[in-house]
Design an enzyme around this catalytic site. Sequence first.
Site, PDB file in Angstrom:
ATOM      1  N   GLU A   1       0.794  -1.223   0.000  1.00 60.77           N
ATOM      2  CA  GLU A   1       0.000   0.000   0.000  1.00 60.77           C
ATOM      3  C   GLU A   1       0.833   1.284   0.000  1.00 60.77           C
ATOM      4  OE1 GLU A   1      -3.190   0.324  -0.395  1.00 60.77           O
ATOM      5  OE2 GLU A   1      -3.654  -1.825  -0.374  1.00 60.77           O
TER       6      GLU A   1
ATOM      7  N   SER B   1     -46.383 -33.886  34.536  1.00 59.18           N
ATOM      8  CA  SER B   1     -45.953 -34.668  35.687  1.00 59.18           C
ATOM      9  C   SER B   1     -44.628 -34.227  36.277  1.00 59.18           C
ATOM     10  CB  SER B   1     -45.886 -36.151  35.313  1.00 59.18           C
ATOM     11  OG  SER B   1     -47.177 -36.634  35.033  1.00 59.18           O
TER      12      SER B   1
END
Length: 809
Positions: A84, A468
């Site tokens: 870059e 239950s």
Amino acid sequence: MRAPFPRALQVALVLLPALWAAPPAGAAFDLPPIDRIVNYQPKLPLQVFTADGVEIAQFGTERRQFVPLAQMPKLLQDAVLAVEDTRFREHRGIDPKGMARALLSMLTGGQRQGASTITQQLVRSMLLSQRFTPERKAREIMLALQVEQALPKDRILEIYLNEIFLGQRAYGFAAAAQTYFGKPLAKLSIAETALLAGLPQNPHYANPVASLERATQRQHVVLERMHVTGVITAQQLAAARAEKLAIRSPLDVPLHAGHVAEMARRAVVERFGTEAYSTGIRVYTSLRSADQKAAWTAVRKGVLEYDRKGAWGGPEDQETLPGDDGPKTERAAAQALKDHRDDEMLRVGIVLAASPKEMRVQLASGERITLSGEGLRWALPVLAPKAPPKGGKKAAADGKPKLAVKRGAIVRVVQQGKGWAISQWPQVQAGLVALDPASGRVRALVGGFDFTQQQFNHVTQALRQPGSSFKPLLYSAALEHGVMPASVIEDAPFSGANGWEPQNSDGRFDGPLTLREALAKSKNLVSVRLLQQVGVGTVRDWAAHFGLDPARQPDNLTLALGAGSVTPMQMAQAYGELANGGWPVDPVLVERITDAQGKVLFDAAPAAPHTEATRALPARNVFITTSLLNEVTRVGTAARAQRQLRRTDVYGKTGTTNDAVDAWFAGFQPGLAAVVWMGYDDPRSLGDRESGGALALPVWIDYMAAALKGVPVVSQGAPPPGVVRDGDDWIYEEWLDGGWISHIDAEGAVTLAPAPGALPPADVASAPVENMAMPAAGRPPLRVTFPMLQQRPVAPAAAAAAAAASAPL
């Protein structure tokens, strides 16, 4: 004819001499202030972690992890500068030599090179638009010169490496390393580093998720620049080019805990506001990553296994594909699948060819697979040429989609070993929550089959009938009213005053059963007679000692069958109290919150010390109740728990509501309480033969097998004061001289046990026996560090079912 060189380069070369000699005043070009760069404050997302540091989620518009330059690998810094801005350390914000080199390369037909410095890129990214105009380029150059005057080189590079966009919502190289490779920067190879260093040029379309081919081409350019600039040797260059990259799939989520992340997000935003999304707040939950992974896997497996019991529902959609299987078809298939969300387990694909013997499918990833044999068995009824349409012939006449699978059909597949099998997105939901009964810390929470499909949290929000699984709370209350494990209750037909006639799930009446046998077999009629004896109001009040809201429990005998309303989290609290010896369990999910610098903003208080003053249940009551629950997992409706886990220290109870609308298993090992629920959001039957033991218990076992791996078996230990052995079972000490309820007959008449050597007394009238004072009720039904989300009641149809017949296992 060569293409003209970029307009940005033209403008820069025209403006360069004047800018280099004397930068114009900012006002003349309407320049924005550079304060945002000079006083850089990175936008850091809200992050949520497990207790052992695994990231669960990020919230915010940008994925970013700020890493100081001193901690950035030098290899990465050199790679970025090589490709870059080679002369970054030498120029003053703009690079005349770089511009000239780019121009020369362009004019001579060489490799195209960028002319913007890192400082210019940073200015453009943070202060200007990406759209090219000569005016923007001029501003970019002048602002770059200002930034270079205001900040040292290292600071500019540090900001750039943490701020630059690199695709897939990743900002900065640390976030990109996690996004594309699932690694920290320090563990990247040369090849991986080069790929990341190449992303700033075209992050939207040349990232490896969008196009691995384009990303690899750019990577080779970076590697060459790294070699030319002396960052790597020729041997390293060759090795990096040959390295096969393993790109992390967007589906590869480290940990699935979407419902937990959402709970944490809401809690933080309520406390700190929306600024939490950008200030780097970190939330550490109580989850354990291994437990959460096991819970998610168990829930998914259980739901998909249940779903396969029904008929396959056919393709999700139908798309049109070209006639051949060449590149055009591959591209068309990929385009068609973009509109259908993929899943880590339930992979989406498009059918290329289908017959009763073989189905060829292209996945969203581009991979092509073949299904055959067992993998196609589920879909065989609709693979015939004359497969029926959805809804039958009338549906075909109405133009509705057909079940028949043909080219272009969108289907779901799952991997099974080395092969693939047809699947589908299930409609049923499930939830699992596990917590430490001593501290209340939540170790795992799965609020539904898939958070992205449905955010409703079934663990904390869904009020469902427990069936239950409520019975142990009833039995615990009965112990405080003269009913002991050896008490015999008749399992015989029952008819209420209003004509209500509950049934046992097995349709049988077993006659006289001890309390221990009745719970192990989950006999409904025994539970009804037990409730009738103890009293509905008494049991509702007793439920408050387990953390349940008495107001949500029915004020009639259907309470014995679990016809009230609870959440899985509340049931985990209740069973957690049995696991920890009888103390309240206050669930804690958020352990700690810190800011971006690690300063503690919130720290959850430790669990309250266990003292007799804070006890919720008598120790002897807990001891006997847990012994009854151990019987359930040893020889009762949950016997497969001890058998498959190969350990005796697991306790629990199955639960199934009327018509199998809700399936439960609630249980614990002394160090871990866990509850599993399964059902439909729109309450309806799971199937005539389904039960908590068949659906929820296997999920619980799968989770506990992983969570308890390596944990030593814990014996129940010596009984607490007040409990003694009498014959074959336990009894409260004061009942050794008789007087406890030895028998409840089919009509509800009670027989009291005689004193040793005394003649048996006559039966006494049926009425609640108030022999022991109960601790005062009123403990809050749910207390957590942060408020749980608003609860949603069951549909009216489900509530009405409470008055129906049975609540089996």
